[in-house]
Design a protein around this motif. Structure first.
Motif, PDB file in Angstrom:
ATOM      1  N   LEU A 130      75.009  46.810   0.669  1.00 29.71           N
ATOM      2  CA  LEU A 130      73.623  46.321   0.589  1.00 29.71           C
ATOM      3  C   LEU A 130      72.961  46.403   1.964  1.00 29.71           C
ATOM      4  O   LEU A 130      71.812  46.838   2.088  1.00 29.71           O
ATOM      5  CB  LEU A 130      73.617  44.868   0.088  1.00 29.71           C
ATOM      6  CG  LEU A 130      72.260  44.335  -0.386  1.00 29.71           C
ATOM      7  CD1 LEU A 130      71.958  44.827  -1.802  1.00 29.71           C
ATOM      8  CD2 LEU A 130      72.221  42.802  -0.365  1.00 29.71           C
ATOM      9  N   ALA A 131      73.709  46.000   2.993  1.00 31.40           N
ATOM     10  CA  ALA A 131      73.172  46.065   4.357  1.00 31.40           C
ATOM     11  C   ALA A 131      72.931  47.522   4.764  1.00 31.40           C
ATOM     12  O   ALA A 131      71.909  47.846   5.381  1.00 31.40           O
ATOM     13  CB  ALA A 131      74.139  45.384   5.329  1.00 31.40           C
ATOM     14  N   ASP A 183      72.274  50.065   2.738  1.00 31.92           N
ATOM     15  CA  ASP A 183      71.072  50.520   2.015  1.00 31.92           C
ATOM     16  C   ASP A 183      69.808  49.986   2.675  1.00 31.92           C
ATOM     17  O   ASP A 183      68.805  50.693   2.769  1.00 31.92           O
ATOM     18  CB  ASP A 183      71.115  50.053   0.553  1.00 31.92           C
ATOM     19  CG  ASP A 183      72.060  50.880  -0.294  1.00 31.92           C
ATOM     20  OD1 ASP A 183      72.369  52.024   0.102  1.00 31.92           O
ATOM     21  OD2 ASP A 183      72.492  50.391  -1.347  1.00 31.92           O
ATOM     22  N   GLY A 184      69.858  48.722   3.094  1.00 32.95           N
ATOM     23  CA  GLY A 184      68.697  48.131   3.762  1.00 32.95           C
ATOM     24  C   GLY A 184      68.366  48.859   5.050  1.00 32.95           C
ATOM     25  O   GLY A 184      67.202  49.115   5.356  1.00 32.95           O
ATOM     26  N   LEU A 185      69.413  49.225   5.786  1.00 30.37           N
ATOM     27  CA  LEU A 185      69.199  49.958   7.047  1.00 30.37           C
ATOM     28  C   LEU A 185      68.590  51.337   6.777  1.00 30.37           C
ATOM     29  O   LEU A 185      67.683  51.776   7.486  1.00 30.37           O
ATOM     30  CB  LEU A 185      70.535  50.089   7.793  1.00 30.37           C
ATOM     31  CG  LEU A 185      70.451  50.737   9.176  1.00 30.37           C
ATOM     32  CD1 LEU A 185      69.652  49.871  10.139  1.00 30.37           C
ATOM     33  CD2 LEU A 185      71.848  50.997   9.747  1.00 30.37           C
ATOM     34  N   VAL A 186      69.089  51.998   5.743  1.00 27.01           N
ATOM     35  CA  VAL A 186      68.554  53.316   5.365  1.00 27.01           C
ATOM     36  C   VAL A 186      67.053  53.208   5.066  1.00 27.01           C
ATOM     37  O   VAL A 186      66.246  53.973   5.596  1.00 27.01           O
ATOM     38  CB  VAL A 186      69.295  53.882   4.129  1.00 27.01           C
ATOM     39  CG1 VAL A 186      68.543  55.065   3.527  1.00 27.01           C
ATOM     40  CG2 VAL A 186      70.717  54.296   4.511  1.00 27.01           C
ATOM     41  N   LEU A 187      66.695  52.213   4.236  1.00 28.37           N
ATOM     42  CA  LEU A 187      65.284  52.063   3.866  1.00 28.37           C
ATOM     43  C   LEU A 187      64.439  51.698   5.088  1.00 28.37           C
ATOM     44  O   LEU A 187      63.342  52.230   5.283  1.00 28.37           O
ATOM     45  CB  LEU A 187      65.149  51.001   2.765  1.00 28.37           C
ATOM     46  CG  LEU A 187      63.763  50.816   2.144  1.00 28.37           C
ATOM     47  CD1 LEU A 187      63.156  52.134   1.695  1.00 28.37           C
ATOM     48  CD2 LEU A 187      63.826  49.846   0.967  1.00 28.37           C
ATOM     49  N   HIS A 188      64.971  50.823   5.925  1.00 28.03           N
ATOM     50  CA  HIS A 188      64.263  50.405   7.146  1.00 28.03           C
ATOM     51  C   HIS A 188      63.983  51.613   8.051  1.00 28.03           C
ATOM     52  O   HIS A 188      62.844  51.837   8.465  1.00 28.03           O
ATOM     53  CB  HIS A 188      65.114  49.370   7.882  1.00 28.03           C
ATOM     54  CG  HIS A 188      64.447  48.770   9.083  1.00 28.03           C
ATOM     55  ND1 HIS A 188      63.983  47.479   9.104  1.00 28.03           N
ATOM     56  CD2 HIS A 188      64.156  49.285  10.304  1.00 28.03           C
ATOM     57  CE1 HIS A 188      63.421  47.231  10.271  1.00 28.03           C
ATOM     58  NE2 HIS A 188      63.530  48.303  11.029  1.00 28.03           N
TER      59      HIS A 188
END
Lengths: 192, 192
Positions: free
Chosen positions: A160-161, A163-168
């Protein structure tokens, strides 16, 4: 061509394609642009890869293989640190790291509408998830991890972290402070 | 039309537009499809919103306003739980929650190439970030939060998890176990 020559040619195509997808996005990476960036004709390119989809997935699979190797050796948090470092030190407009991640996001709608594409994409994600669980299992045996949460949940938390970094990063948001955030992510799976 | 009627009309347009973007993605939501879903002519729709971009951003701003209110009252973790619950209980193909999130991802490339669009999008993100920090500040004063990490880092950690959840759901991946993952996210910002 010998097998070595074929492998070298394939690698050359993947490198050029990765740059092209990063610069122009998935939709914007036309066959003409792929030819220019790779420096080969469409005939030569599509002798090695069936179509643009296959080429895109091959780049993604290549990255996934690198990622699986890094996860196995250093863990998913290290993959995130590397990604952050590359994004922070890229100097061209927007950054090729962000560009490539962005082109991966572009395919997100396809994942919902094209089951065959989604299946190939899922295989790539599952390889990374598997490597993450194996690494966490070894970490647990070494007594480094918190003991009150199952491995599967810890692995999904790290994903999840990630994926969040990718989107960020793909949406071009600022990277300062993210190192401290990753320390917090790492701390959350460890024994306190 | 009275102000009340104008507001009602605006709301009606936003509701139809949200569904249309969720079903067809950002690119796929043509003016014709927007007319069909909203049940009004393009003349009527674009009397209230300058163009498709403005309409899309208005839907996103509407959602951001709802999100800011929920964050202020219940925190960003609760927003994530609500999102997960809606995604888990949606029965149609793919789900409108995932669809709408997916159409937000589609604009990620625009964020890098269109500074004006990126600026309006950033304002929306900043409002949520501000509400998150304020809520965390109150939680810290109430003694609920861990004391060893600054509010700004805790807020960015929660935003990273939120982004990860958005990407996870928008790409149609399974939701089981995510509740336990969110418990872990919440635990990571709290006093142990």
């Amino acid at each position: 061509m010998s097998q070595d020559q074929l492998d070298a040619r394939r690698k050359e195509i993947l490198t050029g394609a990765r740059t092209c997808f990063a610069r122009h996005g998935y939709e914007g990476a036309t066959v003409r642009r792929l030819e220019e960036e790779i420096g080969l004709s469409r005939g030569a390119i599509f002798h090695h890869f069936r179509d643009k989809d296959s080429l895109f997935l091959a780049v993604a699979e290549d990255d996934a293989a690198t990622m699986v190797a890094t996860v196995a050796q250093h863990g998913l948090v290290q993959v995130m640190r590397d990604l952050l470092h590359r994004a922070a030190t890229t100097t061209d407009d927007g950054g090729d790291v962000a560009g490539w991640l962005g082109s991966q996001l572009e395919v997100s709608r396809r994942l919902r509408t094209d089951p065959e594409f989604a299946k190939r994409w899922a295989a790539r994600s599952e390889a990374v998830a598997e490597a993450t669980r194996e690494r966490l299992q070894r970490q647990r045996e070494a007594g480094v991890l918190r003991a009150d949460v199952p491995i599967g949940i810890l692995a999904q938390f790290l994903e999840l972290a990630y994926d969040g970094l990718v989107l960020h990063l793909a949406t071009g948001r600022p990277v300062h402070d993210l190192e401290a955030v990753l320390n917090l992510v790492e701390g959350a799976v460890r024994r306190s």
